[in-house]
Design a protein around this motif. Structure first.
Motif, PDB file in Angstrom:
ATOM      1  N   ARG A 192       5.217   4.382   4.256  1.00  0.00           N
ATOM      2  CA  ARG A 192       5.090   4.174   5.696  1.00  0.00           C
ATOM      3  C   ARG A 192       6.232   4.775   6.505  1.00  0.00           C
ATOM      4  O   ARG A 192       6.237   4.676   7.730  1.00  0.00           O
ATOM      5  CB  ARG A 192       4.976   2.682   5.990  1.00  0.00           C
ATOM      6  CG  ARG A 192       3.708   2.044   5.412  1.00  0.00           C
ATOM      7  CD  ARG A 192       3.741   0.537   5.467  1.00  0.00           C
ATOM      8  NE  ARG A 192       3.896   0.058   6.827  1.00  0.00           N
ATOM      9  CZ  ARG A 192       4.139  -1.214   7.149  1.00  0.00           C
ATOM     10  NH1 ARG A 192       4.260  -2.115   6.197  1.00  0.00           N
ATOM     11  NH2 ARG A 192       4.272  -1.570   8.409  1.00  0.00           N
ATOM     12  N   ASP A 242       3.184   1.907   1.383  1.00  0.00           N
ATOM     13  CA  ASP A 242       1.891   1.744   2.041  1.00  0.00           C
ATOM     14  C   ASP A 242       0.903   1.230   0.993  1.00  0.00           C
ATOM     15  O   ASP A 242       0.767   1.819  -0.076  1.00  0.00           O
ATOM     16  CB  ASP A 242       1.414   3.087   2.606  1.00  0.00           C
ATOM     17  CG  ASP A 242       0.128   2.965   3.408  1.00  0.00           C
ATOM     18  OD1 ASP A 242      -0.910   2.621   2.810  1.00  0.00           O
ATOM     19  OD2 ASP A 242       0.151   3.222   4.613  1.00  0.00           O
ATOM     20  N   ASN A 289      -2.005   1.534  -0.054  1.00  0.00           N
ATOM     21  CA  ASN A 289      -3.212   2.364   0.036  1.00  0.00           C
ATOM     22  C   ASN A 289      -4.126   2.268  -1.175  1.00  0.00           C
ATOM     23  O   ASN A 289      -5.201   2.864  -1.184  1.00  0.00           O
ATOM     24  CB  ASN A 289      -2.839   3.824   0.277  1.00  0.00           C
ATOM     25  CG  ASN A 289      -2.108   4.468  -0.886  1.00  0.00           C
ATOM     26  OD1 ASN A 289      -1.069   3.972  -1.326  1.00  0.00           O
ATOM     27  ND2 ASN A 289      -2.643   5.572  -1.395  1.00  0.00           N
ATOM     28  N   HIS A 316       2.655   8.085   5.586  1.00  0.00           N
ATOM     29  CA  HIS A 316       1.517   7.635   6.382  1.00  0.00           C
ATOM     30  C   HIS A 316       2.011   6.657   7.449  1.00  0.00           C
ATOM     31  O   HIS A 316       2.307   5.500   7.155  1.00  0.00           O
ATOM     32  CB  HIS A 316       0.479   6.951   5.478  1.00  0.00           C
ATOM     33  CG  HIS A 316      -0.716   6.436   6.213  1.00  0.00           C
ATOM     34  ND1 HIS A 316      -1.409   5.307   5.808  1.00  0.00           N
ATOM     35  CD2 HIS A 316      -1.354   6.899   7.322  1.00  0.00           C
ATOM     36  CE1 HIS A 316      -2.423   5.106   6.637  1.00  0.00           C
ATOM     37  NE2 HIS A 316      -2.397   6.050   7.570  1.00  0.00           N
TER      38      HIS A 316
END
Length: 263
Positions: free
Chosen positions: A121, A129, A131, A221
């Motif tokens: 992040r 993150d 994900n 991200h």
């Protein structure tokens, strides 16, 4: 050829500042396609200047339908060859071309047609993150009450080797183009949210294995997480899509798999 699909919803400043998420000068073996849902003359001019394909037809489509639109456009214009890749990538992802090239090479080496990487992040890669996650189920509503999350993330801190996981965020998903076609792309009945869970679930049923996760490959991200405001339009889309996935999982996909297994 590696085709990278990015859908912009007013992200022109971010995309220009990041140089198309780091892929502006990716080279001859990679091509970036921008589908602009809020047509921007500035972004269009930038794409034309740097050899990025810019499309602003049919604005207002949902996440899955936008990516299916780009896949069909590529298929009908330049075509997909044997071994070509189709990568779905958010405009708030920053990644190096070398990382994507390594990812695709690893997928081809492992003969596996759907994969993701390790997202963080922040640019320093200090904050993970989440994900990659486990598939949600009926009891996920209880989890939502307890920890405010409908699906359980994997503990990426303990994952150093390549492995398979249930599903990966649509912020970054890499497909062999023929596998994406075999799945018939994203289910457009989801306007936003859970279309990534859905396509990963269908892929697992087809292949017998989940998403290939390469923890040694990473990217940044900077997600907004708009669905977390419980009174927002995004929250409404989120919960409706969650219920839609559960319905399709138990009454369509699993039932179909049970019928096939009984034959």
């Amino acid at each position: 050829m590696i085709h990278v699909a990015i859908v912009s919803h007013g992200h022109e400043d971010l995309l220009i500042a990041s140089g198309m998420g780091g892929l502006r000068d990716a080279g001859a073996n990679m091509h970036v396609w921008i589908k602009d849902n809020r047509p921007s003359a500035q972004l269009k001019a930038y794409c034309l200047q740097h050899g990025v394909s810019y499309i602003d037809d049919h604005p207002g489509l949902g996440f899955g339908e936008n990516n299916n639109f780009l896949f069909d456009l590529i298929s009908n214009s330049v075509g997909f060859g044997e071994g070509d890749s189709f990568i779905v990538m958010n405009p708030d992802i920053t990644i190096s071309p070398e990382t994507i090239m390594t990812l695709v090479a690893n997928m081809q080496r492992d003969a596996f047609p759907i994969a993701t990487i390790n997202l963080f992040r922040d640019e320093q890669h200090l904050y993970i993150d989440a994900n990659i996650r486990r598939f949600p189920n009926i009891i996920s509503l209880l989890r939502m009450v307890a920890v405010r999350s409908l699906s359980e993330p994997y503990d990426k801190k303990t994952m150093s080797e390549t492995c398979h996981v249930d599903w990966a965020s649509g912020a970054f998903l890499a497909f062999d183009a023929r596998h994406y076609q075999a799945l018939q792309g994203f289910d457009t009945r989801y306007f936003m949210y859970f279309e990534d869970v859905d396509i990963c679930y269908r892929s697992q049923q087809l292949l017998g294995l989940g998403i290939r996760f390469y923890p040694q490959l990473d990217a940044t991200h900077t997600a907004a997480h708009k669905n977390r405001n419980l009174v927002s339009r995004h929250a409404s889309w989120f919960f409706r899509s969650f219920l839609k996935f559960l319905s399709r999982r138990y009454f369509v996909y699993d039932r179909r798999a049970n019928i096939s297994a009984s034959k």
